[in-house]
Design an enzyme around this catalytic site. Structure first.
Site, PDB file in Angstrom:
ATOM      1  CG  HIS A 105      -0.300   2.055   9.721  1.00 13.56           C
ATOM      2  ND1 HIS A 105      -1.064   1.231   8.910  1.00 13.56           N
ATOM      3  CD2 HIS A 105      -0.310   3.005   8.559  1.00 13.56           C
ATOM      4  CE1 HIS A 105      -1.410   1.565   7.696  1.00 13.56           C
ATOM      5  NE2 HIS A 105      -1.086   2.758   7.521  1.00 13.56           N
ATOM      6  CE1 TYR A 133      -4.863   2.013  -1.442  1.00 15.56           C
ATOM      7  CE2 TYR A 133      -2.384   1.531  -0.832  1.00 15.56           C
ATOM      8  CZ  TYR A 133      -3.911   1.684  -0.345  1.00 15.56           C
ATOM      9  OH  TYR A 133      -4.366   1.276   0.772  1.00 15.56           O
ATOM     10  NE  ARG A 189      -2.117  -4.214   7.871  1.00 17.39           N
ATOM     11  CZ  ARG A 189      -1.798  -3.108   7.166  1.00 17.39           C
ATOM     12  NH1 ARG A 189      -2.312  -2.535   6.037  1.00 17.39           N
ATOM     13  NH2 ARG A 189      -0.666  -2.541   7.587  1.00 17.39           N
ATOM     14  CG  ASN A 245      -0.092  -2.127   1.879  1.00 13.50           C
ATOM     15  OD1 ASN A 245      -0.480  -3.245   2.302  1.00 13.50           O
ATOM     16  ND2 ASN A 245      -0.009  -1.267   3.245  1.00 13.50           N
ATOM     17  CD  GLU A 302       2.289   1.806   2.510  1.00 16.30           C
ATOM     18  OE1 GLU A 302       2.090   2.946   2.692  1.00 16.30           O
ATOM     19  OE2 GLU A 302       1.231   1.232   1.914  1.00 16.30           O
ATOM     20  CD  GLU A 339      -2.733   0.008   3.830  1.00 14.15           C
ATOM     21  OE1 GLU A 339      -2.486   0.764   2.855  1.00 14.15           O
ATOM     22  OE2 GLU A 339      -1.871   0.150   4.978  1.00 14.15           O
TER      23      GLU A 339
HETATM   24  C1  FCB Z   1      -1.102   3.720   2.426  1.00 10.53           C
HETATM   25  C2  FCB Z   1      -1.124   3.696   4.015  1.00 10.53           C
HETATM   26  C3  FCB Z   1      -2.392   3.577   4.339  1.00 10.53           C
HETATM   27  C4  FCB Z   1      -3.472   4.706   3.445  1.00 10.53           C
HETATM   28  C5  FCB Z   1      -3.381   4.140   2.077  1.00 10.53           C
HETATM   29  C6  FCB Z   1      -4.371   5.070   1.111  1.00 10.53           C
HETATM   30  O1  FCB Z   1       0.163   4.028   1.912  1.00 10.53           O
HETATM   31  O2  FCB Z   1      -0.640   2.556   4.422  1.00 10.53           O
HETATM   32  O3  FCB Z   1      -2.432   4.222   5.649  1.00 10.53           O
HETATM   33  O4  FCB Z   1      -3.075   5.951   3.900  1.00 10.53           O
HETATM   34  O5  FCB Z   1      -2.019   4.264   1.528  1.00 10.53           O
END
Ligand code: FCB
Length: 457
Positions: free
Chosen positions: A119, A294, A76, A292, A164, A363
C-alpha cells in the site's frame, strides 16, 4: 428499501501501514518513498507526515478492541515492506514480529486478517535505484512477498498483492502528486507495467507458500460516464477508461494490453521494455478482485497540457473531471453517485464475463468535516448516508448477478490521507492527533448494527 446481505457476506474495515502506524524509525524500519515525499516541503498539505500518524504501532491493542466492539468479520491492513525487508537487505525479524502480534490479537478477537502486501510504501533504497521504473523492483517485491507469506501464511489466508497500482504509477510517476512525486511519460508507463509484473510474481509466491490462501489484487476502478454526445467527449471517455481501468484489468484478467494504449502513448514510448512473458505472468488465476470506489468519473475533452505528444507525461490525456454546479462534494472534493458504483460492477461483469473472479469491495467511504461536539459525540450523518447508499448499490449489483463477497469500509479510523495530510477524516472512529484519543462516531454504532443484522435500511 431494506437491503439484506447473505449470512456469509464479509463486513470489514480497512487501513494502510503508513497512514496509521507511525513509529517510522522503530525496530529496524527504514524510510519509504512516503517518508521522503512527506518530508519534502510543499508536497503534503501543511507539510504533515506519517511519523506518528495514529500511533497504531503502539496502540494496536486498543484499536483491535474497537474492531471487536464493532463486530468486524475481517480487518484489511497493509504490511510495511520497509519494516520487513528494509533497504532491500536481510529480513528484519522485529518488523515481522509486529505483524505476528497484530495477527494473533486479531484472531484472538475473532477477526479475520486480510493483508495487503503493498500500500505504497516502497523502500526508498529501491526508489534510489529507479523504483517501479525498473523490473528489478518487481523481482524484489516477489522476494518480500514470499517472506511475508511464509511467515504469516499459517494465520493469514486472504492476501492482496497491490493496492491501487493506478495511484502508485500514475499519481506517483506522472502527476507527481504522490510519492515519489515525479512527472514522467515513459517512466510512469514502465511503473504501471512493472507493478503488473510484480503482482503476478507475488501472487505465484504467495500461492506457493500458502496453498489455501485466497489471493487477489485491489484496483481503484473508474465508473466512467460520458458527459456529452460529442465525438470528442466519447474519445475522452475511452481514454479515461484506458488509464483508469484497462491498463490494469486487461493484464490481470486477460493477459493483454488494449490496442488503444499504443495509440495514445505512441509519442512517449515504443513499449520495447515489455518482455514476452510479462503479460502471462501478470495474468495469474485469482480468487478475488478487490475493488475500491469513491466517486464517479465524468471526463470532458480539454486541450492537452503539453501540445507536443513526445513531451507529454503519461496522464496528460486531454481530459478533465466535470463537476456540476452546486453539487454536494465530500471533503476530498469528490462528487457522490452510488448508482455509478452499481454501474461499475455490471460493467466488470459484462466486460469480463467468466474471467471475472468474485469481488470484494476492499475500500469505500467518505471524508466528512467531523468534529467532536460538546457532548463528546461525532454526528457524521453524511457518512451514514453515503455508506448506506453504497451498500445498497452493492446489493443491487448482487441482485443483477455480480458475485460480491464482502465490503471493507475505508476507514476504521481517521488517518494520514496522503498528500492531503490529516484534514480529511474518513474514519468510523475519530482520532485526536494531539492526544491520540479515539472517539467512535455515530457511524460506528450504525455500522455495528449493519454488521449484526446484515441489513441496511
Ligand atoms: C484510496 C487509498 C486509501 C485512502 C483512500 C481515501 O485511494 O487506497 O489509502 O487514502 O483512497
Amino acid at each position: 428499501m431494506t437491503a439484506q446481505f447473505p449470512p456469509d457476506f464479509v463486513f470489514g474495515a480497512a487501513t494502510a501501514s503508513y497512514q496509521i502506524e507511525g513509529a517510522v524509525a522503530e525496530d529496524g524500519r527504514r524510510p519509504s518513498i512516503w517518508d521522503t515525499f512527506s518530508h519534502t516541503p510543499g508536497k503534503v498539505v501543511a507539510d504533515e507526515n506519517g511519523d506518528i500518524a495514529c500511533d497504531h504501532y503502539h496502540r494496536f491493542g486498543e484499536d483491535i478492541e474497537l474492531m471487536r466492539q464493532l463486530g468486524l468479520d475481517s480487518y484489511r491492513f497493509s504490511l510495511a515492506w520497509p519494516r520487513i525487508k528494509p533497504d532491500d537487505g536481510p529480513v528484519n525479524a522485529a518488523g515481522l514480529a509486529f505483524y505476528d502480534k497484530l495477527v494473533d490479537e486479531l484472531l484472538a478477537a475473532g477477526i479475520e486478517p486480510a493483508a495487503t502486501l503493498y500500500h505504497w510504501d516502497l523502500p526508498q533504497a529501491l526508489e534510489d535505484r529507479g523504483g517501479w521504473r525498473e523490473r528489478s523492483t518487481a523481482e524484489q517485491f516477489a522476494e518480500y512477498a514470499a517472506v511475508a507469506a511464509e511467515h504469516l501464511g499459517d494465520r493469514v489466508k486472504r492476501w492482496i498483492t497491490l493496492n491501487e497500482p493506478f495511484c502508485s504509477s500514475i499519481l506517483g510517476y506522472s502527476e507527481g502528486v504522490h510519492a515519489p512525486g515525479v512527472q514522467e511519460g515513459e517512466g510512469a508507463l514502465k511503473a504501471a507495467h512493472h507493478l503488473m509484473l510484480a503482482h503476478g510474481l507475488a501472487a505465484q509466491r504467495v500461492r506457493a507458500a500458502v496453498p489455501d490462501a485466497e489471493v487477489g489484487i485491489t484496483l481503484n476502478l473508474a465508473s466512467v460516464q460520458q458527459v456529452s454526445d460529442s465525438q470528442a467527449d466519447a474519445d475522452a471517455a475511452r481514454r479515461s477508461m484506458l488509464i483508469d481501468n484497462l491498463i490494469f484489468t486487461e493484464p490481470v484478467l486477460k493477459g493483454t494490453y488494449p490496442a488503444l494504449a499504443r495509440e495514445v502513448w505512441a509519442g512517449i514510448t515504443d513499449f520495447s521494455w515489455i518482455q514476452d512473458c510479462d503479460l502471462a505472468t501478470a495474468h495469474q488465476p485469482l480468487d478475488f478482485l478487490g475493488v475500491n470506489f469513491y466517486f464517479p468519473t465524468r471526463p470532458k475533452a480539454v486541450a492537452h497540457d503539453e501540445p507536443d505528444p513526445a513531451k507529454r507525461v503519461a496522464s496528460d490525456l486531454g481530459t478533465e473531471q466535470v463537476i456540476h454546479e452546486g453539487e454536494y462534494l465530500t471533503e476530498m472534493g469528490w462528487p457522490v453517485d452510488a448508482d455509478a458504483f452499481t454501474a461499475l460492477f455490471t460493467w466488470l461483469r459484462d466486460e469480463y464475463g467468466d474471467a471475472l473472479p468474485p469481488i470484494y469491495v476492499t475500500e469505500n467511504g467518505i471524508a466528512c468535516p467531523d468534529v467532536v461536539g460538546p457532548d463528546g459525540t461525532v454526528d457524521d450523518q453524511d457518512r451514514i448516508r453515503y455508506v448506506g447508499d453504497h451498500l445498497a448499490a452493492v446489493r443491487s449489483a448482487m441482485d443483477q448477478g455480480v458475485d460480491i463477497r464482502g465490503y471493507y469500509l475505508w476507514s476504521l479510523m481517521d488517518n494520514f490521507e496522503w498528500a492531503r495530510g490529516y484534514q480529511p477524516r474518513f474514519g468510523l472512529v475519530h482520532v485526536d492527533y494531539e492526544t491520540q484519543q479515539r472517539t467512535p462516531k455515530a457511524s460506528f454504532g450504525w455500522y455495528r448494527d449493519v454488521i449484526a443484522t446484515h441489513e441496511v435500511e
